[in-house]
Motif scaffolding. Structure first.
Motif, PDB file in Angstrom:
ATOM      1  N   HIS A 295       1.679   4.360   1.988  1.00  0.00           N
ATOM      2  CA  HIS A 295       1.557   4.847   3.360  1.00  0.00           C
ATOM      3  C   HIS A 295       1.945   6.315   3.405  1.00  0.00           C
ATOM      4  O   HIS A 295       2.671   6.801   2.538  1.00  0.00           O
TER       5      HIS A 295
ATOM      6  N   HIS B  91       3.607  -5.933   3.012  1.00  0.00           N
ATOM      7  CA  HIS B  91       3.218  -6.649   4.232  1.00  0.00           C
ATOM      8  C   HIS B  91       3.271  -8.158   4.025  1.00  0.00           C
ATOM      9  O   HIS B  91       3.300  -8.647   2.904  1.00  0.00           O
TER      10      HIS B  91
ATOM     11  N   VAL C 248       4.638   0.266   1.272  1.00  0.00           N
ATOM     12  CA  VAL C 248       4.987  -0.738   2.283  1.00  0.00           C
ATOM     13  C   VAL C 248       4.467  -2.106   1.845  1.00  0.00           C
ATOM     14  O   VAL C 248       3.320  -2.232   1.426  1.00  0.00           O
TER      15      VAL C 248
ATOM     16  N   HIS D 267      -1.874   3.873   6.359  1.00  0.00           N
ATOM     17  CA  HIS D 267      -2.164   3.931   4.930  1.00  0.00           C
ATOM     18  C   HIS D 267      -2.530   5.355   4.531  1.00  0.00           C
ATOM     19  O   HIS D 267      -3.171   6.073   5.306  1.00  0.00           O
TER      20      HIS D 267
ATOM     21  N   HIS E  23       0.835  -1.204   0.000  1.00  0.00           N
ATOM     22  CA  HIS E  23       0.000   0.000   0.000  1.00  0.00           C
ATOM     23  C   HIS E  23       0.865   1.248   0.000  1.00  0.00           C
ATOM     24  O   HIS E  23       2.004   1.225   0.462  1.00  0.00           O
TER      25      HIS E  23
HETATM   26 CU   LIG Z   1       0.201  -1.104   4.278  1.00  0.00          CU
END
Ligand SMILES: [Cu+2]
Length: 200
Positions: free
Chosen positions: A111, A178, A176, A126, A109
């Motif tokens: 961020h 995850h 980022v 986010h 996403h």
């Molecule tokens: Cu994220």
């Protein structure tokens, strides 16, 4: 944003010209010279500015590791974010992912904060356009945030893209990655790696 360019469409061939920075139609006559000609457009031809500008932010380099011993320690990524009016498309390409991750899907996403090696929290939450613009209720979904989940190929590469109906505000931000695919709440587990994406 950096790298601002003004998109131009020709009077003729409009449909085919989308995506080109400059496109030229051969239109002779007085109307042609009444228009300002952008650089490179020959005399006697006409170019009409698109509504709005196209703003581009890019980043390209090694991923910064946020959690040790993950599959992204030798990873690299390229991200290209392009906004035109209120629409933004983002493309992400990741390479050099460890073999143990082949076939796995990872959440990714935009961020709000910076990408700092070893400090996942620095990237902040986010980027959510409801939050940024003070709209309530805040919803977390792929129209209000930029989600770029990807699945790793056997060769350790992956691609993702997203298109959203807003233009993110400039800042020192990050993509980022995850440990899990993003669920419908927008959560995806621990932060493994990031790529900086800054523009102004
Ligand atoms: Cu994220």
């Amino acid at each position: 944003m950096t790298g601002t360019v003004r998109g131009v469409l020709a009077v003729v061939g409009v449909l085919g010209a989308v995506g080109a920075f400059w496109a030229v139609g051969a239109i002779a006559g007085p109307a042609a010279d009444a228009q300002g000609r952008p650089p490179g457009v020959p005399r006697g031809e006409v170019a009409i500015p698109l509504a709005g500008e196209s703003d581009v932010a890019t980043s390209n380099g090694p991923l910064r590791v946020l959690a040790p011993h993950g599959p992204f320690e030798r990873g690299r990524a390229v991200v290209v974010m392009r906004s035109q009016g209120a629409r933004t498309t983002v493309r992400l390409k990741v390479t050099g992912v460890g073999r143990t991750a082949a076939g796995r899907t990872f959440g990714a996403h935009l961020h709000t904060g910076p990408c700092v090696a070893g400090d996942g929290a620095a990237a902040g939450p986010h980027y959510n356009t409801d939050v940024i613009n003070g709209r309530k209720p805040v919803r977390a979904d792929h129209e209000r945030e930029i989600w770029l989940d990807f699945t790793v190929s056997p060769s350790g590469a992956a691609n993702a893209s997203a298109s959203v109906p807003f233009a993110p505000k400039p800042g020192d931000r990050s993509i980022v990655i995850h440990e899990h695919a993003t669920d419908h709440h927008g959560t995806a587990g621990a932060r493994l790696a990031c790529l900086p994406l800054a523009w102004n």
